[in-house]
Design a protein around this motif. Structure first.
Motif, PDB file in Angstrom:
ATOM      1  N   ARG A  78      41.399  30.095  38.155  1.00  0.00           N
ATOM      2  CA  ARG A  78      41.590  31.527  37.298  1.00  0.00           C
ATOM      3  C   ARG A  78      41.869  32.464  38.405  1.00  0.00           C
ATOM      4  O   ARG A  78      42.780  33.225  38.174  1.00  0.00           O
ATOM      5  CB  ARG A  78      40.767  31.286  36.371  1.00  0.00           C
ATOM      6  CG  ARG A  78      40.620  32.751  35.757  1.00  0.00           C
ATOM      7  CD  ARG A  78      41.930  32.872  34.563  1.00  0.00           C
ATOM      8  NE  ARG A  78      41.492  33.586  33.865  1.00  0.00           N
ATOM      9  CZ  ARG A  78      42.447  34.789  33.762  1.00  0.00           C
ATOM     10  NH1 ARG A  78      43.496  34.656  34.654  1.00  0.00           N
ATOM     11  NH2 ARG A  78      42.404  35.631  32.610  1.00  0.00           N
ATOM     12  N   ALA A  79      40.873  32.517  39.460  1.00  0.00           N
ATOM     13  CA  ALA A  79      40.698  33.670  40.205  1.00  0.00           C
ATOM     14  C   ALA A  79      40.009  33.526  41.059  1.00  0.00           C
ATOM     15  O   ALA A  79      39.046  32.897  40.899  1.00  0.00           O
ATOM     16  CB  ALA A  79      40.627  34.943  39.513  1.00  0.00           C
ATOM     17  N   ILE A  80      40.173  33.995  42.417  1.00  0.00           N
ATOM     18  CA  ILE A  80      38.968  34.232  43.541  1.00  0.00           C
ATOM     19  C   ILE A  80      38.546  35.356  43.246  1.00  0.00           C
ATOM     20  O   ILE A  80      38.669  36.364  43.300  1.00  0.00           O
ATOM     21  CB  ILE A  80      39.526  34.026  45.042  1.00  0.00           C
ATOM     22  CG1 ILE A  80      40.176  32.642  44.979  1.00  0.00           C
ATOM     23  CG2 ILE A  80      38.531  34.265  45.884  1.00  0.00           C
ATOM     24  CD1 ILE A  80      40.841  32.318  46.273  1.00  0.00           C
ATOM     25  N   ILE A  81      36.955  35.362  43.185  1.00  0.00           N
ATOM     26  CA  ILE A  81      36.219  36.557  42.812  1.00  0.00           C
ATOM     27  C   ILE A  81      35.502  37.368  43.977  1.00  0.00           C
ATOM     28  O   ILE A  81      34.922  38.391  44.011  1.00  0.00           O
ATOM     29  CB  ILE A  81      35.492  36.327  41.541  1.00  0.00           C
ATOM     30  CG1 ILE A  81      34.505  35.176  41.632  1.00  0.00           C
ATOM     31  CG2 ILE A  81      36.466  36.278  40.606  1.00  0.00           C
ATOM     32  CD1 ILE A  81      33.679  34.924  40.594  1.00  0.00           C
ATOM     33  N   ALA A  82      35.156  36.369  45.116  1.00  0.00           N
ATOM     34  CA  ALA A  82      34.306  36.860  46.194  1.00  0.00           C
ATOM     35  C   ALA A  82      34.727  36.038  47.452  1.00  0.00           C
ATOM     36  O   ALA A  82      35.335  34.838  47.355  1.00  0.00           O
ATOM     37  CB  ALA A  82      32.884  36.903  45.914  1.00  0.00           C
ATOM     38  N   HIS A  83      34.048  36.467  48.402  1.00  0.00           N
ATOM     39  CA  HIS A  83      34.133  35.793  49.678  1.00  0.00           C
ATOM     40  C   HIS A  83      32.895  35.786  50.451  1.00  0.00           C
ATOM     41  O   HIS A  83      32.163  36.944  50.271  1.00  0.00           O
ATOM     42  CB  HIS A  83      35.506  36.166  50.561  1.00  0.00           C
ATOM     43  CG  HIS A  83      35.428  37.485  51.223  1.00  0.00           C
ATOM     44  ND1 HIS A  83      35.582  38.745  50.657  1.00  0.00           N
ATOM     45  CD2 HIS A  83      34.919  37.703  52.566  1.00  0.00           C
ATOM     46  CE1 HIS A  83      35.370  39.389  51.321  1.00  0.00           C
ATOM     47  NE2 HIS A  83      35.114  39.064  52.543  1.00  0.00           N
ATOM     48  N   ASN A  91      34.610  31.385  53.003  1.00  0.00           N
ATOM     49  CA  ASN A  91      34.296  30.584  51.808  1.00  0.00           C
ATOM     50  C   ASN A  91      34.755  31.493  50.542  1.00  0.00           C
ATOM     51  O   ASN A  91      34.345  32.577  50.653  1.00  0.00           O
ATOM     52  CB  ASN A  91      33.176  30.188  51.636  1.00  0.00           C
ATOM     53  CG  ASN A  91      32.499  28.924  52.542  1.00  0.00           C
ATOM     54  OD1 ASN A  91      33.453  28.143  53.140  1.00  0.00           O
ATOM     55  ND2 ASN A  91      31.230  28.827  53.012  1.00  0.00           N
ATOM     56  N   TYR A  92      35.321  30.861  49.607  1.00  0.00           N
ATOM     57  CA  TYR A  92      35.789  31.811  48.518  1.00  0.00           C
ATOM     58  C   TYR A  92      35.129  31.339  47.310  1.00  0.00           C
ATOM     59  O   TYR A  92      34.953  29.971  46.973  1.00  0.00           O
ATOM     60  CB  TYR A  92      37.087  31.758  48.312  1.00  0.00           C
ATOM     61  CG  TYR A  92      38.204  32.194  49.554  1.00  0.00           C
ATOM     62  CD1 TYR A  92      38.129  33.511  49.476  1.00  0.00           C
ATOM     63  CD2 TYR A  92      38.628  31.332  50.590  1.00  0.00           C
ATOM     64  CE1 TYR A  92      38.807  34.076  50.804  1.00  0.00           C
ATOM     65  CE2 TYR A  92      39.159  32.060  51.652  1.00  0.00           C
ATOM     66  CZ  TYR A  92      39.467  33.104  51.771  1.00  0.00           C
ATOM     67  OH  TYR A  92      39.870  33.640  52.729  1.00  0.00           O
ATOM     68  N   LEU A  93      34.721  32.463  46.463  1.00  0.00           N
ATOM     69  CA  LEU A  93      33.988  31.980  45.205  1.00  0.00           C
ATOM     70  C   LEU A  93      34.924  31.848  43.982  1.00  0.00           C
ATOM     71  O   LEU A  93      35.754  32.814  43.715  1.00  0.00           O
ATOM     72  CB  LEU A  93      32.870  33.126  44.618  1.00  0.00           C
ATOM     73  CG  LEU A  93      32.049  32.803  43.478  1.00  0.00           C
ATOM     74  CD1 LEU A  93      31.264  31.394  43.680  1.00  0.00           C
ATOM     75  CD2 LEU A  93      31.208  33.937  43.080  1.00  0.00           C
ATOM     76  N   VAL A  94      35.234  30.606  43.495  1.00  0.00           N
ATOM     77  CA  VAL A  94      36.285  30.363  42.459  1.00  0.00           C
ATOM     78  C   VAL A  94      35.840  30.492  41.219  1.00  0.00           C
ATOM     79  O   VAL A  94      35.022  29.621  40.920  1.00  0.00           O
ATOM     80  CB  VAL A  94      37.049  29.216  42.982  1.00  0.00           C
ATOM     81  CG1 VAL A  94      38.020  28.523  41.921  1.00  0.00           C
ATOM     82  CG2 VAL A  94      37.340  29.147  44.359  1.00  0.00           C
ATOM     83  N   HIS A  95      36.470  31.208  40.253  1.00  0.00           N
ATOM     84  CA  HIS A  95      36.369  31.098  38.841  1.00  0.00           C
ATOM     85  C   HIS A  95      37.575  30.034  38.281  1.00  0.00           C
ATOM     86  O   HIS A  95      38.778  30.389  38.607  1.00  0.00           O
ATOM     87  CB  HIS A  95      36.768  32.542  38.358  1.00  0.00           C
ATOM     88  CG  HIS A  95      36.574  32.498  36.885  1.00  0.00           C
ATOM     89  ND1 HIS A  95      36.610  33.694  36.045  1.00  0.00           N
ATOM     90  CD2 HIS A  95      36.896  31.582  35.828  1.00  0.00           C
ATOM     91  CE1 HIS A  95      36.446  33.510  34.769  1.00  0.00           C
ATOM     92  NE2 HIS A  95      36.373  32.337  34.521  1.00  0.00           N
TER      93      HIS A  95
END
Length: 145
Positions: A78-83, A91-95
């Motif tokens: 849906r979107a990447i919201i943080a790294h 590393n990427y936080l994935v929604h």
């Protein structure tokens, strides 16, 4: 067509007063007829005694498992919201699409992505206010196919 497993409400076509409920349910989609009507199950697991046309249904919740995976079994971003991490080792936080609970967000490395599109979109959105010469980033709402 709503996916099998989706939660829906049925329009009350016999409503005689504004005080009566407009929709009844919830029901779960269990299948389709050849005429594209829906076969529904009530909360107790019993089949509804009639098939319901699409225009009499209101989608409440789509089944995430059937709606949000691609044909090859991959989940859609849906979107990447943080790294986190250092440049070249982020590393990427994935929604994930269809998984709106924060507990469902996961950390992924750059090599876990099939495409760099969402990573580029994340950085474009993150840096949108830092340089006026940059083009405005695309909306994450428009990235869903």
């Amino acid at each position: 067509m709503y996916p099998i497993g989706s939660t829906v409400m049925i329009l009350n076509v016999h409503r005689t007063s504004k005080l009566q409920e407009r929709y009844s349910g919830p029901f779960t989609v269990s299948g389709y007829t050849k005429n594209k009507a829906y076969i529904l199950i009530d909360p107790q697991g019993n089949l509804l005694s009639r098939d319901v046309a699409t225009h009499h249904l209101k989608l409440i919740n789509a089944n995430a498992a059937s709606q949000n995976t691609t044909k090859d079994g991959h989940y859609e971003v849906r979107a990447i919201i943080a790294h986190r991490g250092t440049p070249g080792n982020y590393n990427y936080l994935v929604h994930w699409l269809g998984y709106d609970s924060p507990e469902d967000h996961t950390w992924q490395t750059e090599k876990d992505f099939d495409s760099k599109h969402h990573i580029q979109l994340y950085w474009d959105r993150r840096n949108a206010g830092t340089n006026s010469n940059r083009p405005l980033p695309a909306s994450v709402n428009n990235t869903i196919q």
